[in-house]
Structures are given as C-alpha cells and as structure tokens.
Design a protein around this motif. Structure first.
Motif, short mmCIF file in Angstrom:
data_model
loop_
_atom_site.label_atom_id
_atom_site.label_comp_id
_atom_site.label_asym_id
_atom_site.label_seq_id
_atom_site.Cartn_x
_atom_site.Cartn_y
_atom_site.Cartn_z
N GLN A 10 0.83 -1.21 0.00
CA GLN A 10 0.00 0.00 0.00
C GLN A 10 0.86 1.26 0.00
N ASP A 37 -2.40 -6.38 4.06
CA ASP A 37 -3.71 -6.30 3.41
C ASP A 37 -4.28 -4.92 3.72
N TYR A 39 -5.53 -0.96 1.80
CA TYR A 39 -5.94 -0.26 0.58
C TYR A 39 -5.57 1.22 0.58
N THR A 52 -2.92 -2.59 -4.31
CA THR A 52 -3.17 -3.88 -4.93
C THR A 52 -3.88 -4.76 -3.91
N ASP A 53 -4.72 -5.65 -4.38
CA ASP A 53 -5.46 -6.52 -3.48
C ASP A 53 -4.61 -7.71 -3.05
N TRP A 55 -5.24 -10.83 -1.95
CA TRP A 55 -5.47 -12.19 -2.42
C TRP A 55 -5.41 -12.31 -3.93
N THR A 75 -4.70 -10.37 6.88
CA THR A 75 -5.94 -10.08 6.16
C THR A 75 -6.92 -9.40 7.12
N PHE A 79 -12.71 -6.62 5.52
CA PHE A 79 -12.70 -6.49 4.06
C PHE A 79 -13.55 -7.54 3.35
N ARG A 80 -13.70 -8.71 3.96
CA ARG A 80 -14.32 -9.82 3.22
C ARG A 80 -15.26 -10.60 4.14
N TYR A 116 -12.67 3.85 0.68
CA TYR A 116 -13.18 2.92 -0.33
C TYR A 116 -14.58 2.40 -0.01
#
Length: 307
Positions: A10, A37, A39, A52-53, A55, A75, A79-80, A116
């Motif tokens: 990042q 991980d 952004y 960049t992401d 995963w 992670t 985010f997920r 984001y």
C-alpha cells in the motif's frame, strides 16, 4: 530461525514489483513471501500507483513461484465476508499446490474503510472470532456434508463448504498485543502467533500469555509457532545503513531500537535475542521494494548464519 520477507504494497508497488520481490525471495532461499492487506498508504508517501489486493496478488504469485510459502500479515476481517474469504484462500492454496497461510486480524485502519466505502463496524473482535470459526469450519467440513453457523454477526445455513484447500489444514496466523482475548483466540485457532513491531521484552511477555492460554485450553503450548515481524535495514557499513534508512524515511538509531538494523553482525545478534525468548520465525518488513540488493545481503550475510 526461519526468515520470511514481509512487504507493505500500500506504500506504493505494482504487481510486477511484488513479483520481482517474490522471485528474489524464492531464489535467495527465504522461507516465504508475505504481504499486508491494506488499501490506503500510510505516512508521508504518495502510494502510487495505488493499492493492490492481497489475495489477487497472492493468486498471481501462486502460479509464478514454486517453493516459497505465501500469505498475509494480516488479512483484515472487515474487508471480506468469511464464507467468501474461505473460498478465496482455498482457491489460492490450490493454485499454489498447497503453499498458502492465512493471517487473519480484526482490521483497524478506519481511514482506508472511509476511502473505499468499506463498513467499519464498532465491534470488530467479536466478528473476528466468528470469522475464524466459519473459515476453519468450512475447510474442515467433510466433502458431502454441509456446514451451518448461527452467530451474532454471521449466519450460514446448508453451506456445501467448498472448495477445499490443497493442504489438509491451512496454517492460520493470529497476532497482536492484546493481553486476554488475543491469546485466547490464538490458543484455539492459531498454528502460529505473531507479534508485530515489539521489543524483546514485550514479545516475551506476550508469548508467555499465549503459551498460558494454550495450556489452559488443553493444548500443548509447543503446538504453536511463535514469530515476530520487524522492520529491516541492513548495510555492509554505516554509510549503507544510513542510505537505506533515508530511503524509507527512518532514522538509524530508531531503527536499531525498534527493528533489525545495522551491520549483518548486529542484526544476527539481535535476532539471537528474540530466539532466546522463543521466537522461531522472523518476518522481515522490507519497505524499499526496489532494493533487491538488500535482500541479497540479508540472504548471504544473515540467513546463512541462522541456518
């Protein structure tokens, strides 16, 4: 002592830059390539060309490397969704031939969520605990069976719990400085416990808490690998150390206090102090990703002494 390369993309890195670092990691004999991980850039850098992401990056590297382990520190659980994350990680593990490790944390950097449009819930640790139960539960469910989970934050019914990873059990990393809840989670779910950017004294204290939590849970404390993540800045002489420190915007004295900095001999000595309190693995936070000579120096002058 295992040495792993840990990157912070990042701060400014393309996939091609990360690929070059990962290939150097493999060619120079390091154990693994890990990345953060995030952004959004941190500090006084422009972050170009942008994030960049994690995963997606690791999926690409899974096909372009052969030996090194690949993973995240950490992670972000914010985010997920956990079911989606379990699918993503299992797929990348398949793509790598079984070389993936999942570092999973609660998430903490509120500004990147705002930037984001990612929700930033107030209660993150409880969500993390449910995420760990779901991700590991999905992977452990036998093919043909289904997985259900009904928690305060997530609800899964009749999941086929597919796909399965290539590994029988993907190593899960848990880390942090929390004195009570973090050790308890590590005792239950972690193959490895990592403490980031901590002194020898603080590391020893936290490793002790994790060992005690494991034993209280009926698990041998030695089942868990104990590791540190520390910024690295090595030079053949004082001038080279100062030059590398200046490139990453840090002071040499500060780096020597809070990280692994100085000559190869100085760094080997300090790593030895971490080894004495039980660290078995060091994640070397490399901040100048264009300086592959730095990796070569660490490999030839430090790693060879620790093998």
């Amino acid at each position: 002592m295992d040495l792993r390369i840990f990157t912070e993309p990042q701060q400014g890195a393309t996939y091609d830059t990360l690929l070059a670092v990962a290939k150097a990691t493999e060619d120079l004999g390091f154990d693994a390539f890990f990345r953060s991980d995030h952004y959004l850039r941190m500090g006084a850098v422009d972050g170009l060309p942008g994030p960049t992401d994690a995963w997606i990056t690791l999926a690409g590297l899974a096909r372009e490397t052969k030996r090194i382990r690949l993973g995240t520190l950490m992670t972000a659980g914010t985010f997920r969704l956990p079911g989606v994350l379990a699918i993503q990680v299992a797929q990348v593990d398949q793509m790598s031939g079984g070389r993936v490790e999942l570092g999973l944390g609660a998430g903490w950097f509120e500004e990147e969520h705002q930037a984001y449009g990612i929700p930033f819930p107030k209660e993150k640790f409880g969500r993390l605990e449910e995420q760990l139960a779901i991700v590991t539960g999905l992977w452990e469910t036998k093919v043909g069976d289904t997985f259900d989970f009904h928690g305060a934050y997530y609800d899964l019914t009749g999941s086929p719990a597919l796909p399965k990873p290539a590994q029988a059990k993907i190593p899960v990393l848990i880390g942090g400085h929390g004195a009570t809840r973090t050790p308890r989670l590590a005792a239950r779910y972690a193959a490895e416990f990592n403490i980031p950017f901590a002194s020898v004294e603080d590391s020893e204290r936290q490793f002790g808490r994790v060992r005690a939590a494991a034993e209280a849970a009926g698990r041998p404390a030695g089942d868990i690998t104990y590791s540190n993540a520390l910024v690295v800045c090595v030079g053949r002489d004082d001038q080279e150390v100062a030059r590398r420190a200046a490139v990453i915007g840090r002071e040499v004295d500060e780096l020597k206090t809070n990280g692994l900095a100085g000559s190869p001999a100085e760094v080997v000595d300090k790593i030895g102090r971490y080894a004495e309190i039980g660290a078995e693995r060091i994640y070397l936070q490399v901040l100048d990703l264009a300086d592959l000579d730095h990796l070569e120096l660490i490999s030839s002058q430090i790693q060879t002494q620790l093998s």
